[in-house]
Design a protein around this motif. Sequence first.
Motif, PDB file in Angstrom:
ATOM      1  N   ARG A  32      40.102  47.236  36.747  1.00 25.83           N
ATOM      2  CA  ARG A  32      40.693  46.188  37.550  1.00 25.83           C
ATOM      3  C   ARG A  32      41.523  46.829  38.642  1.00 25.83           C
ATOM      4  NH1 ARG A  32      43.542  41.614  34.305  1.00 25.83           N
ATOM      5  NH2 ARG A  32      41.379  41.449  33.642  1.00 25.83           N
ATOM      6  N   PRO A  33      41.382  46.396  39.869  1.00 24.39           N
ATOM      7  CA  PRO A  33      42.098  47.050  40.970  1.00 24.39           C
ATOM      8  C   PRO A  33      43.595  46.892  40.841  1.00 24.39           C
ATOM      9  CG  PRO A  33      41.111  44.987  41.717  1.00 24.39           C
ATOM     10  CD  PRO A  33      40.575  45.253  40.338  1.00 24.39           C
TER      11      PRO A  33
ATOM     12  N   ALA B 154      43.164  39.206  38.388  1.00 25.14           N
ATOM     13  CA  ALA B 154      43.761  40.232  39.224  1.00 25.14           C
ATOM     14  C   ALA B 154      45.109  40.685  38.705  1.00 25.14           C
ATOM     15  CB  ALA B 154      43.913  39.712  40.658  1.00 25.14           C
ATOM     16  N   ALA B 155      45.568  40.154  37.579  1.00 25.92           N
ATOM     17  CA  ALA B 155      46.903  40.446  37.060  1.00 25.92           C
ATOM     18  C   ALA B 155      46.825  41.437  35.915  1.00 25.92           C
ATOM     19  CB  ALA B 155      47.595  39.161  36.612  1.00 25.92           C
TER      20      ALA B 155
ATOM     21  N   PHE C   2      40.081  38.308  46.787  1.00 25.08           N
ATOM     22  CA  PHE C   2      41.444  38.085  46.308  1.00 25.08           C
ATOM     23  C   PHE C   2      41.936  39.285  45.504  1.00 25.08           C
ATOM     24  CE2 PHE C   2      44.620  36.343  43.372  1.00 25.08           C
ATOM     25  CZ  PHE C   2      45.472  35.732  44.273  1.00 25.08           C
ATOM     26  N   ASP C   3      41.088  39.830  44.627  1.00 24.95           N
ATOM     27  CA  ASP C   3      41.489  41.000  43.851  1.00 24.95           C
ATOM     28  C   ASP C   3      41.805  42.184  44.766  1.00 24.95           C
ATOM     29  OD1 ASP C   3      41.042  39.435  41.711  1.00 24.95           O
ATOM     30  OD2 ASP C   3      39.299  40.520  40.940  1.00 24.95           O
ATOM     31  N   ALA C   4      41.003  42.332  45.800  1.00 25.55           N
ATOM     32  CA  ALA C   4      41.264  43.428  46.737  1.00 25.55           C
ATOM     33  C   ALA C   4      42.574  43.216  47.478  1.00 25.55           C
ATOM     34  CB  ALA C   4      40.108  43.544  47.725  1.00 25.55           C
ATOM     35  N   LEU C   5      42.850  41.971  47.836  1.00 25.08           N
ATOM     36  CA  LEU C   5      44.113  41.650  48.491  1.00 25.08           C
ATOM     37  C   LEU C   5      45.286  41.994  47.592  1.00 25.08           C
ATOM     38  CD1 LEU C   5      45.915  40.288  50.633  1.00 25.08           C
ATOM     39  CD2 LEU C   5      45.360  38.096  49.548  1.00 25.08           C
TER      40      LEU C   5
END
Length: 573
Positions: free
Chosen positions: A32-33, A502-503, A469-472
């Motif tokens: 996960r980024p 993304a968390a 959104f994950d990249a942001l």
Amino acid sequence: MFIRSRNRLRVAKGAVVWSFRSSPAEPGCPARPGIPHKAPHKPKVLMTGTTGTSDGQSVAVRQYFEVPRRRWRIVLVVALIGVAAVVGYAQLASDRYEASTIVRVNPIGTDPFTSGRTADQLVNTDSEAQLAKSSEVAEAAAELLSPAGDPETMRAGLTVTAASDTASLTLSYAGNSRQDAVDGANAFAQAYLEHREAEARDQQRQMLDNVEESLGEARDDLIAAEEALAAAEAGTREAQEADADRQIADRSIQSLSTRRGDLQSLVFEPGTVLREAEQAAPASFAGGPTFLVGGALAALVLALLAAFARDGLDRRVRSGHDVSRAVRAPLLAEIPGGPGAPLLEDPDGDAAESYRVLRAHLMPALRRADIRVLLVADLTQGRAGTAGAALAVAIAQAHSGVALLTPGWSNPGAAGLAALGEGGGISSLMPGAVPGMTSPADTLRSTAVPGLRAAYGGDVRSLLGSGHFDALVAELTTTDGYVVLDASGQLSRSETLAMAGAAGAAVVVGQRGRTLAPDLSALATDLERLGTPVAGCGIVTTARRGGRARATRHDAAAAPAAQKHRRPESSLR
């Protein structure tokens, strides 16, 4: 090309695309980024504990005492109804008095000494008890009173008990006064014995009439036999038959005369009153103190049962323990209701202090786990649903560099966060939204809180479903340090879970008396399946006047860490 320590920014044909480097992932489990890799379905345990107030057993015991407090209206109403019913019954029952008389029942017969049984054996007390309660006896008893009573009413107040070993009856009568009870019991005893004697004399008259009729027939037979004997010649068969008929008729007359004499000489004693009713007592203990105290206690128990029954049907959370049990995570803070930005609008209030307590609990655990992205799943309603923004303010006051993304609110005013100042839209941070944008940090607007930048609203569904959104979020962790994803407002469950992807950790917040426990439990299960650990939970309560925020048992351990990373009080407000 712009190169950063944890990501690589690449510009191609006017579009901005982010690619990321992260720790190696297990096969089939992409990293996960912006957060360390973790295996799915095995979330990290960031904190331990149950409710954060005491051990589980003490909390469970305290819940039993909290139910009557929460349902005090039900307890009060049911208890008052029960006490009123007890007092009303006591008033009605205490107006009745009861007196008793005992009657000895004698056998009545034409020849009581030829049966070979004792006098007690000759009396059927069960039948006599039914006779004593008959309408004929009740009518006779009513006529004995002055003034005459109502037969049916008096019959309803009579209780007859037959003795099992002796031929006696106990007649108990309940009246509206002590004198009525005594007079009624004695009247029933007298009426019963008189009725029994009257029945016996009626039977005697019937038997005498039968004997007189048989005696007349025997005399007629004797006259006919004598006439036949006088007309027949001596020594003939007719004379012999006539003489035999005469003898039979004569013996019948003698026997019937004796029977008539016995019947006429009978003395009828239906029974005697062994003990007359002289005083009366209350018909029940309803008017006594024992009954009243017992009735009040029974009403209280019934009221408590009603409260527990109603509470068992209510699925809304009522305490921090309910939220903690639903999400299976420790309770970090109980947050009093207040303004949307309590640390800015009321920094000395309970709500502001509760967010500082929540921050003190969270930050050490996030640092140990190297987590920079925190999801605040806020299931409260209305302006109470600003826990994510308030927590972001608290973190920014102690740790500079915090980005707040609130896609559920279109602007700060809609969320009751006008004190934060204007913020940009999240959609403007996406690739291609702003010509010449090279990084989200270039367009993310600052707020009234130093070190806190925020973005609101946008097309939530397309935003979360685009994959950018994950990249942001990962890009923001490199520029702002911490990213708070505020899942509140009008977000659906699926949109909240999309943000959870993304968390690195999540905090779940419920509202007392409104949030449903099944909703909290389902959200916690979904987060667990996504591999996002629930670091803790909170509950929004009602506002309290004065005092400090209610702390949990994590406070002692978290306070030193909070002081270490906290700015001077003047700069935090």
